[in-house]
Design an enzyme around this catalytic site. Sequence first.
Site, PDB file in Angstrom:
ATOM      1  CE1 TYR A 175      13.243 -19.991  16.611  1.00 47.08           C
ATOM      2  CE2 TYR A 175      11.928 -20.172  18.619  1.00 47.08           C
ATOM      3  CZ  TYR A 175      12.020 -20.189  17.237  1.00 47.08           C
ATOM      4  OH  TYR A 175      10.887 -20.391  16.475  1.00 47.08           O
TER       5      TYR A 175
HETATM    6  P1  NAD Z   1      11.606 -25.217   8.960  1.00 47.50           P
HETATM    7  O1  NAD Z   1      12.982 -25.501   9.489  1.00 47.50           O
HETATM    8  O2  NAD Z   1      10.758 -26.378   8.593  1.00 47.50           O
HETATM    9  O3  NAD Z   1      11.690 -24.236   7.725  1.00 47.50           O
HETATM   10  C1  NAD Z   1      12.482 -23.086   7.779  1.00 47.50           C
HETATM   11  C2  NAD Z   1      12.707 -22.558   6.381  1.00 47.50           C
HETATM   12  O4  NAD Z   1      13.585 -21.428   6.493  1.00 47.50           O
HETATM   13  C3  NAD Z   1      13.390 -23.558   5.456  1.00 47.50           C
HETATM   14  O5  NAD Z   1      12.806 -23.448   4.169  1.00 47.50           O
HETATM   15  C4  NAD Z   1      14.841 -23.066   5.422  1.00 47.50           C
HETATM   16  O6  NAD Z   1      15.510 -23.362   4.203  1.00 47.50           O
HETATM   17  C5  NAD Z   1      14.632 -21.564   5.556  1.00 47.50           C
HETATM   18  N1  NAD Z   1      15.844 -20.906   6.019  1.00 47.50           N
HETATM   19  C6  NAD Z   1      16.545 -21.155   7.154  1.00 47.50           C
HETATM   20  N2  NAD Z   1      17.637 -20.379   7.180  1.00 47.50           N
HETATM   21  C7  NAD Z   1      17.618 -19.622   6.057  1.00 47.50           C
HETATM   22  C8  NAD Z   1      18.478 -18.647   5.518  1.00 47.50           C
HETATM   23  N3  NAD Z   1      19.619 -18.292   6.117  1.00 47.50           N
HETATM   24  N4  NAD Z   1      18.149 -18.070   4.339  1.00 47.50           N
HETATM   25  C9  NAD Z   1      17.010 -18.425   3.690  1.00 47.50           C
HETATM   26  N5  NAD Z   1      16.167 -19.363   4.145  1.00 47.50           N
HETATM   27  C10 NAD Z   1      16.481 -19.954   5.320  1.00 47.50           C
HETATM   28  O7  NAD Z   1      10.892 -24.348  10.080  1.00 47.50           O
HETATM   29  P2  NAD Z   1       9.352 -23.946  10.302  1.00 47.50           P
HETATM   30  O8  NAD Z   1       8.871 -24.660  11.483  1.00 47.50           O
HETATM   31  O9  NAD Z   1       8.601 -24.032   9.034  1.00 47.50           O
HETATM   32  O10 NAD Z   1       9.583 -22.435  10.769  1.00 47.50           O
HETATM   33  C11 NAD Z   1       9.224 -21.313   9.995  1.00 47.50           C
HETATM   34  C12 NAD Z   1       9.256 -20.101  10.909  1.00 47.50           C
HETATM   35  O11 NAD Z   1       8.324 -20.272  11.975  1.00 47.50           O
HETATM   36  C13 NAD Z   1      10.618 -19.864  11.572  1.00 47.50           C
HETATM   37  O12 NAD Z   1      10.893 -18.488  11.647  1.00 47.50           O
HETATM   38  C14 NAD Z   1      10.415 -20.425  12.962  1.00 47.50           C
HETATM   39  O13 NAD Z   1      11.278 -19.843  13.915  1.00 47.50           O
HETATM   40  C15 NAD Z   1       8.961 -20.046  13.199  1.00 47.50           C
HETATM   41  N6  NAD Z   1       8.304 -20.838  14.246  1.00 47.50           N
HETATM   42  C16 NAD Z   1       8.251 -22.189  14.153  1.00 47.50           C
HETATM   43  C17 NAD Z   1       7.637 -22.899  15.162  1.00 47.50           C
HETATM   44  C18 NAD Z   1       7.565 -24.395  15.134  1.00 47.50           C
HETATM   45  O14 NAD Z   1       7.248 -24.995  16.173  1.00 47.50           O
HETATM   46  N7  NAD Z   1       7.814 -25.060  14.021  1.00 47.50           N
HETATM   47  C19 NAD Z   1       7.070 -22.221  16.254  1.00 47.50           C
HETATM   48  C20 NAD Z   1       7.130 -20.842  16.312  1.00 47.50           C
HETATM   49  C21 NAD Z   1       7.762 -20.150  15.292  1.00 47.50           C
END
Ligand code: NAD
Length: 268
Positions: A175
């Site tokens: 990641y």
């Molecule tokens: P989440 O798991 O709630 O949502 C992720 C979304 O991505 C979902 O809608 C899922 O269906 C979609 N997704 C996953 N794999 C996919 C694929 N192969 N094709 C199409 N869609 C796909 O996560 P989140 O927390 O909303 O994260 C969103 C972004 O923010 C991500 O890139 C994550 O790495 C990043 N992020 C999150 C955090 C956190 O703490 N939540 C921190 C830093 C960065």
Amino acid sequence: PSPISGKQRLSYLRSRVMSRTELTKKRALVTGAGRGIGRNIATALAAAGAQVVLMARTRSQLETVAREVSDTGGEAAVLPADIGVEGDIRYAIQGFVERFGGIDILVNNAGIVGSDSPVHDLLLDDWERVLDINLKGTFLCSRAAVRHMIPKKSGVIVSMASISGKEGNANMAAYSVSKAGVICFTKSLGKEMLEYGIRVNCVAPALIDSPLLEGMEPERVEFLTSRIPMGRLGQPSEVAATILFIVSDESTFTTGACFDVSGGRATY
Ligand code: NAD
């Protein structure tokens, strides 16, 4: 001419800020828009007037978000696709452009966290899956989008990195590496796109309160929260607000940059 009053100047400045964050007639594609941060980004862009296309794998989740957008007077369409699959991306972006006549904003938000595992136990399949979705997916979507943006000489891309891409979290090597790659990809693409007037930036959040946390060990969530100087999780709406600023005309002098949304955790 009589000098303008302080009140008139304030109202002029207010209207200027409002019009520069207005996204009416902008066509935006948000990946991973079915839940969490992506859902908040999609509703924020729609509230600012953009036509929003929601991309993720699960149609039912996308339809719920699309209903949320239309209930508040916005416009959204759904596009189920897997961003780890090149054919899916090509088909999705082509469909988007045919339907809307172009693409102005791409938000590369979809991402997965992968298994909580030290490198000596990490399976190659897990490593590849995380890199495929987080990094290759960002590359494929961006490449497909800029091919449509370049002839128009305009467009904005924002990708979702993470504070882990700057620091490298233990037990999250795949990641962290994928998000470091997103930051560097942003800088490279940002430089390439300067001559076309296309801005490319990314956002590095610390831990955000989203369904993604359900896939993490509770001890890891507790540890990562303790690393945030503000002492709390970020909210998806706080990330969405930063993205709204980045894609708007309030941010026209910024490209190839990484914006931190980390409650004070980022130190560089
Ligand atoms: P989440 O798991 O709630 O949502 C992720 C979304 O991505 C979902 O809608 C899922 O269906 C979609 N997704 C996953 N794999 C996919 C694929 N192969 N094709 C199409 N869609 C796909 O996560 P989140 O927390 O909303 O994260 C969103 C972004 O923010 C991500 O890139 C994550 O790495 C990043 N992020 C999150 C955090 C956190 O703490 N939540 C921190 C830093 C960065």
